[in-house]
Design an enzyme around this catalytic site. Structure first.
Site, PDB file in Angstrom:
ATOM      1  N   GLN C 136      -3.262   5.007   9.845  1.00  0.00           N
ATOM      2  CA  GLN C 136      -3.717   3.685   9.414  1.00  0.00           C
ATOM      3  C   GLN C 136      -2.568   2.715   9.652  1.00  0.00           C
ATOM      4  O   GLN C 136      -1.567   2.761   8.939  1.00  0.00           O
ATOM      5  CB  GLN C 136      -4.061   3.830   7.937  1.00  0.00           C
ATOM      6  CG  GLN C 136      -4.426   2.596   7.203  1.00  0.00           C
ATOM      7  CD  GLN C 136      -4.583   2.917   5.715  1.00  0.00           C
ATOM      8  OE1 GLN C 136      -5.234   3.885   5.324  1.00  0.00           O
ATOM      9  NE2 GLN C 136      -3.962   2.127   4.866  1.00  0.00           N
ATOM     10  N   SER C 139       0.648  -1.908   7.382  1.00  0.00           N
ATOM     11  CA  SER C 139       1.839  -2.664   6.972  1.00  0.00           C
ATOM     12  C   SER C 139       2.713  -3.068   8.151  1.00  0.00           C
ATOM     13  O   SER C 139       2.743  -2.387   9.176  1.00  0.00           O
ATOM     14  CB  SER C 139       2.697  -1.827   6.017  1.00  0.00           C
ATOM     15  OG  SER C 139       2.055  -1.668   4.791  1.00  0.00           O
ATOM     16  N   SER C 171       2.170   6.364   7.759  1.00  0.00           N
ATOM     17  CA  SER C 171       2.240   7.803   7.463  1.00  0.00           C
ATOM     18  C   SER C 171       1.611   8.581   8.602  1.00  0.00           C
ATOM     19  O   SER C 171       0.514   8.256   9.056  1.00  0.00           O
ATOM     20  CB  SER C 171       1.441   8.144   6.202  1.00  0.00           C
ATOM     21  OG  SER C 171       1.929   7.454   5.111  1.00  0.00           O
ATOM     22  N   GLU C 254      -8.500   4.015  -0.342  1.00  0.00           N
ATOM     23  CA  GLU C 254      -7.135   4.500  -0.475  1.00  0.00           C
ATOM     24  C   GLU C 254      -6.752   4.613  -1.938  1.00  0.00           C
ATOM     25  O   GLU C 254      -6.239   5.623  -2.397  1.00  0.00           O
ATOM     26  CB  GLU C 254      -6.174   3.543   0.243  1.00  0.00           C
ATOM     27  CG  GLU C 254      -4.715   3.910   0.052  1.00  0.00           C
ATOM     28  CD  GLU C 254      -3.784   3.120   0.978  1.00  0.00           C
ATOM     29  OE1 GLU C 254      -4.291   2.287   1.757  1.00  0.00           O
ATOM     30  OE2 GLU C 254      -2.575   3.363   0.913  1.00  0.00           O
ATOM     31  N   GLU C 380       2.962  -3.627  -9.127  1.00  0.00           N
ATOM     32  CA  GLU C 380       2.694  -5.046  -9.374  1.00  0.00           C
ATOM     33  C   GLU C 380       1.354  -5.468  -8.753  1.00  0.00           C
ATOM     34  O   GLU C 380       0.580  -6.211  -9.363  1.00  0.00           O
ATOM     35  CB  GLU C 380       3.831  -5.904  -8.812  1.00  0.00           C
ATOM     36  CG  GLU C 380       5.148  -5.799  -9.610  1.00  0.00           C
ATOM     37  CD  GLU C 380       5.895  -4.477  -9.417  1.00  0.00           C
ATOM     38  OE1 GLU C 380       5.689  -3.819  -8.371  1.00  0.00           O
ATOM     39  OE2 GLU C 380       6.669  -4.088 -10.307  1.00  0.00           O
TER      40      GLU C 380
END
Lengths: 413, 380, 413, 380
Positions: C136, C139, C171, C254, C380
């Site tokens: 995937q 990021s 990953s 996810e 967060e």
């Protein structure tokens, strides 16, 4: 335990200790101890004020009051260090400072900075002797953490100003002779620039004081209503539109005083934990309890030596940084945690205070912890101060720029 | 997955919630009074049949199951109801259900009608070990004094276990005014007044003996813990909801305070604690319904996490409410005080934690080590 | 302990248990257990993949793989409940799901929702059997929590698109055959509306994969560079400019998968705490230790039954709410806390892993906890999701409105 | 108020900080190597005389006081220095200073020159009770094995207390390679490698005996704890500073991440923990300087709060750094690992806490109850 005293301070400490030992109101010791967490062990509030006033007057007569103030205003021109040493030596009797904290601790420095010389000579000595009590009329129903959002209107008139609006959470307003009041003098200016500070006589026509009952069941706070209250212009503190700067002076003194002077309940917990239970074992014999006690003690010493660090900074002629906010932030939360832990240890006994002083104390501490996390700057406000002023992190994006009257407010406000 | 309330229970809940929303908990509670503090609410609960939720139908009740009692407890917690609903209509009635055949009909009827109110006197360190004795005339007597019993002042009956092992006895005591000598002033939980209960002279009835009595008692105590966990859960949920609503309404710095991340994350943490507690409570409900041995562990985890959740939510809600939260007029302090009071009752937290770890240790000692199957199994 | 199984689920559980007991790779059990916290107990990563692939293939052959997928794509059309039951019964062998988690758990649902039927029939069965692994590519160095800030450029060309830019924290990219990639197709559109999703063959010319060593010393993540990589337009997933909707599908899967499938280290701690020390006393005999263990156990059960509640929701045909974020938020922090506590209990022994499996496990757990609080949504971000979507609290004021290219970015970026 | 460092110490600090800023801690450390991992730094510290900070001037050192060593320790912690500065140049040298007259001149010179490096083998549960025996020829032998000694691999000397009561002996052991048999692989703190130290066969010298030895040792251990507390403080401060800087630089959602309240408050909490720890450490410094009995309590509170501060700051800094924080390349994990390793060394946290409460209990037992002065005192 006075490793950190310089020689001149050590001498001062001994002198203070001897005087306090001879003159303190020992007859009232048991009741005074019970005041630690805003308990009210005296028959009446009037009696409590009387005992506090007597002690303050005795200190004033003997030259132990308001040590850091100039001699001309009733003080002794000493440093903050002597002041803290005197408080440490006062021990439980320092609780009697309660009714004078706001007037002497927060208001007086503001008067010293902004009042006329004549006013200073007239009002400061009775503040120092405890003859008069002052309050601080800041918060409003719509302006707490966001203090600069006050709406109490000051409108110019012949010879002075007319005040209309409402204040709230005003400690001690019901027994104050005077107060300083933050007003909105120009709603068209940006929020922080339309404020003006005054001091008012609390007996002025148009002022109504109504007590607020706190969660502990006691009323220290008040609502104060202003209905066309006249204030002469010579009671203005600072410039017209300069009220925010004046308020900041008051607030920075507030945070330092609150942080440095507040007990967190450690002594009470330590005493409770050492008492053997029905089975002969004391809670402190358990490793888990010992660990909690050690952790809290390390906070207590950290707070105490933190005050010493601030004093050392002042002695070097520097201004202490925003880290002074640490004291209240940690102290309030620690009080709350210790109180809950103590109540857990008390077990069934803790379910009702019912004439049991030890239990009452933990009930009061439990309530006080919650209140203390809010009053004089919430946990969140203090963290913001530390983040922005001590660490230099950027402020939140602001939604309150532009003229004050255009700032978004609650739909039903 | 057989986890959660059924639609029937949810409709019970919404009905009850409407009734409780009218509760007058703001009234200064009559600490130590012999009647439930919110007498009007108690009457309304009687009139609509809620007090008889688990009372057998033959005696005028609805004969509903443990899940209905969990709904009752959760809603009582949410509404800060100043009545002994959880102590009596949930825990006491549920305990009697297990020995229904020997319970006097008059007691069932009194419980359904609100005139009888019971408490469980569990030994959590605050009851002198109760003694039981049989008089020459065959009459049974118990002695002992339980301290600071929540909802004790309005109780008319008490259930307790006296003695141990084969000599254990599950005992129903009918209380007279003399058994509740001193109301306790200034209770921490203003809406659950407490008092000592001195059993001396109380008329008693033996409900079960020996191991059977112990087993019944143990289940009764676990079920009580589960009901209180639901009460805590309801309280926590209500405290969070109040915080949420206030934070949307209250403006500072030109925006609702609920848009500041510090308060958002504080409330998110409250939600998280409540979510964990709810999952554990619902599992407890499944164990209660199944009459399963798992109830011991399930009740313990429910109690532990619901206690944590209520404490976090009540203190957090007070904080979100700011200065308003620390006034007498706001409900915040009622939640805050009750969260602390319920943390220790029934049973201190450390006792529940200790018992849970004991159960885990016992299970671990019995559990087989995971290994490859024997060849026979592979062929099997 | 299967109180909550409905009768049909109880039967399924027994069937699964019997099959797993006969076919699981028992010879590798010790190593597989050590993988729990991203340990790498196999001689090589290749060997680990081999063991994982064999188990996945065995499950696939026997009809136990990807239970919730339609039969046409290699699954069995069962519900999420059966899937969780199978995982529970797999016990330690569920660790072997690792290399397939992203492909089967996050990517496949996205393909099912957005890929063409032909692509689904071609790519999903090998994903189910473990023959192919997908990654995937989301990021970027400048877009982590703020995923919609991705800059990897997709420029239209003859027959498809050219991709240029960089991904990071990917990953398993180094052993993936394909990946889905979120791109910026229109920098003039507002941030969330200029994105497009594709899937790419990882062997396409122009793709370079470079491993990133994590704090644990192991490399699960990669940097992936795109240098004029061609992607045919039929590998686009969703509309041009509709990439954000596609990404949200992937992300919600996810969070649920990560939360539900992750151990927190409780079993390891419980085992450690029961071992008697040199003085014959075990840590668990201390009340303080018992209390911590009980508190963590109540979290473990809360997380487990939380998954059951989500399953019950799915069975009722409803979509689970944002509360699914609770699992990872609590799990990651709990892992970190348990690991630190375990290391404290280990004392001096914990100072080096040095061939001591028990110690290694706590070292790995300690590292894993820190990583897990970041990956797949930081603490967060998850709290924001809970606050905004579960509680309906208002979003932060936004500084990233308007055309993407005008959004403020770091001065040096 | 006599609290804080003097201007002289602050200028020492800024000099040292410049030197340490060049430390190469990113190099893979040579776990178990007989030389300090960052050999270049060790050399630089030697060359600029830092290793001799507290070595007597007569032996080539600077003869500075405990405060200078606290500066050293704090800066070593800040710089993540991969050298045994705190163990050897601070704790070991400081301990020897109390028995300076019996320390061989060659050892002083070796310590100042970096060729000798010492460790304290404190009994914190990881050393087999060391035994001491006198041979027929009058030679003294010690036996015992300390496990996982931080900075053990590069140590050439060890100080320990053997025996107890009147038979206690403060012993200096000179280590040969055979005393450090096995370097420990995969240390938690990558920059403080550790190994077992087996004392068998080590040449030993007796420094003090009986109660005097015990008193010396107790002060040495307390001073070591204080130096490590300063090391933790420096580490915590550096971790917070790194987080702060990163959060100003890193943008998300169109603004620096450091402008989000969640991260602001996380960093504020780090600051708070550090501020408390710093206050306690500075008091410890005052107690050390005064040679006062208060050192026991002061060292304990410094250790406890510095441990807490470093843990909060290291984990928080990693969190603020996001994905970058959990890479091998970033320093975050070096802080994170060291924070955990230093929490347990020297001495497990629970032992420090236990000892602190013991001291408080002793003091409370002695303290007079506060009462009104006697009439004589009033006249006095």
């Amino acid at each position: 335990m006075n490793l950190t005293d310089l020689p001149r301070h050590a001498a001062f400490r001994l002198e203070a200790r001897a005087w306090i030992r001879r003159h303190a109101p020992w007859d009232e010791l048991a009741r005074i101890r019970r005041m630690r967490f805003a308990g009210q062990p005296f028959e009446t509030e009037h009696r409590w004020l009387e005992v506090a006033r007597q002690w303050q007057a005795a200190k004033f007569e003997a030259g132990w009051a308001c040590l850091v103030w100039p001699v001309a205003y009733g003080g002794r021109g000493l440093s903050a260090t002597e002041n803290v040493i005197f408080q440490e030596e006062e021990g439980p009797f320092a609780e009697l400072f309660g009714p004078f904290m706001i007037g002497q601790g927060f208001v007086a420095p503001t008067l010293m900075a902004y009042a006329s010389e004549a006013h200073k000579r007239r009002f400061l000595p009775p503040l120092a002797s405890g003859a008069s009590i002052w309050c601080q009329l800041f918060s409003e129903p719509g302006a707490g953490s966001d203090l600069a959002g006050v709406r109490l209107r000051a409108t110019p008139c012949e010879g002075g100003w007319r005040l209309n609006g409402q204040k709230v959470w005003t400690s001690g307003a019901h027994h104050s002779s005077h107060g300083i009041v933050l007003t909105r003098s120009d709603p068209d200016a940006p929020k922080h620039r339309g404020l003006t500070m005054f001091f008012v006589d609390m007996k002025s026509p148009g002022i109504t004081v109504r007590p607020i009952r706190q969660l502990s069941g006691i009323s220290h706070f008040n609502e104060v209503f202003f209905d066309d209250v006249f204030v002469p212009d010579d009671q203005r503190l600072g410039e017209v539109g300069g009220g925010w700067q004046v308020a900041l002076t008051t607030l920075s003194n507030e945070r330092m005083t609150l942080g440095a002077s507040t007990p967190v309940g450690f002594d009470e917990l330590f005493e409770l934990a050492r008492k053997p239970g029905a089975d002969g074992a004391a809670p402190i014999d358990e490793r888990g309890v010992r660990e909690r006690i050690a952790e809290w003690y390390a906070k207590v010493t950290g707070l105490r030596y933190g005050v010493y660090r601030i004093l050392a900074t002042l002695e070097r002629g520097e201004r202490p940084g925003p880290e002074v906010a640490v004291g209240k932030l940690v102290g309030a939360r620690t009080t709350q945690d210790i109180a809950a832990f103590g109540l857990d240890l008390l077990g069934a006994r803790g379910r009702a205070a019912a004439g049991d002083d030890e239990v009452s104390q933990f009930h009061e501490m439990f309530c006080f912890g919650a209140i203390h996390r809010i009053e004089g700057g919430t946990d969140e406000v203090l963290r913001n101060i530390l983040a922005e002023r001590a660490l230099g992190l950027p402020p939140e994006p602001r939604a309150d720029k532009g003229p004050f009257r255009d700032i978004p407010m609650a739909p039903n406000a | 997955m057989n986890l959660g309330f059924t639609a029937e229970h949810e409709s019970l809940r919404s009905e009850l919630r409407k009734l409780l929303a009218r509760a007058e908990h703001h009234l200064p509670p009559g600490a130590g009074a012999a009647e439930p503090a919110d007498a009007a609410l108690w009457q309304a609960l009687t009139d609509s049949g809620w007090l008889g939720t688990a009372v057998p139908e033959a005696h005028g009740g609805s004969g509903l199951d443990g899940a209905a009692l969990c709904v009752l407890a959760e809603e009582a917690g949410r509404a800060l109801a100043a009545v002994p609903l959880v102590a009596s209509a949930c825990a006491f009635v549920h305990a009697l259900r297990a020995v229904a055949e020997v319970v006097p009909a008059a007691l069932w009827q009194g419980l359904a009608a609100g005139s009888a109110r019971g408490v469980l006197l569990a030994d959590d360190g605050w009851i002198m070990t109760p003694e039981i004795s049989v008089q020459a005339n065959g009459e049974i007597r118990v002695a002992g004094r339980a301290q600071f019993v929540p909802d004790g002042p309005s109780a008319t009956h008490a259930l307790l276990l006296a003695g141990s092992g084969d000599a254990a006895a599950l005992v129903l005591a009918t209380l007279a005014p003399a058994n509740q000598p001193e109301p306790a002033a200034q209770p921490l939980d203003l809406l659950h007044p407490c008092c000592d209960i001195d059993l001396a002279g109380a008329a008693v009835q033996l409900l079960a003996r020996g191991r059977a009595a112990q087993a019944l008692w143990s289940r009764a105590v676990d079920a009580q813990a589960l009901f209180v966990a639901f009460e805590q859960l309801g309280g926590a949920d209500a405290a969070l909801d109040a915080a949420r609503r206030y934070s949307l309404q209250r403006y500072a710095f030109g925006r609702p305070v609920g848009s500041f991340q510090a308060l958002k994350h504080l409330m998110a943490d409250m939600l998280v604690a409540i979510d964990l507690a709810r999952s554990n409570c619902l599992f407890g409900l499944a164990a209660l319904a199944a009459g399963d041995d798992a109830l011991g562990e399930a009740a313990a985890v429910a109690r532990i996490s619901a206690t944590e959740a209520f404490r976090i939510a009540a203190a957090g809600s007070t904080q979100v409410h700011g200065a308003l939260g620390v006034t007498w007029e706001a409900d915040c302090h009622l939640f805050y005080r009750r969260a602390q009071a319920l943390a220790g009752s029934p049973g201190a937290q450390w006792r529940w934690k200790d018992r849970l770890v004991q159960l885990l240790q016992q299970r671990a000692a019995l559990a087989p080590v995971l290994t490859a199957p024997e060849p026979t199994a592979i062929n099997g």
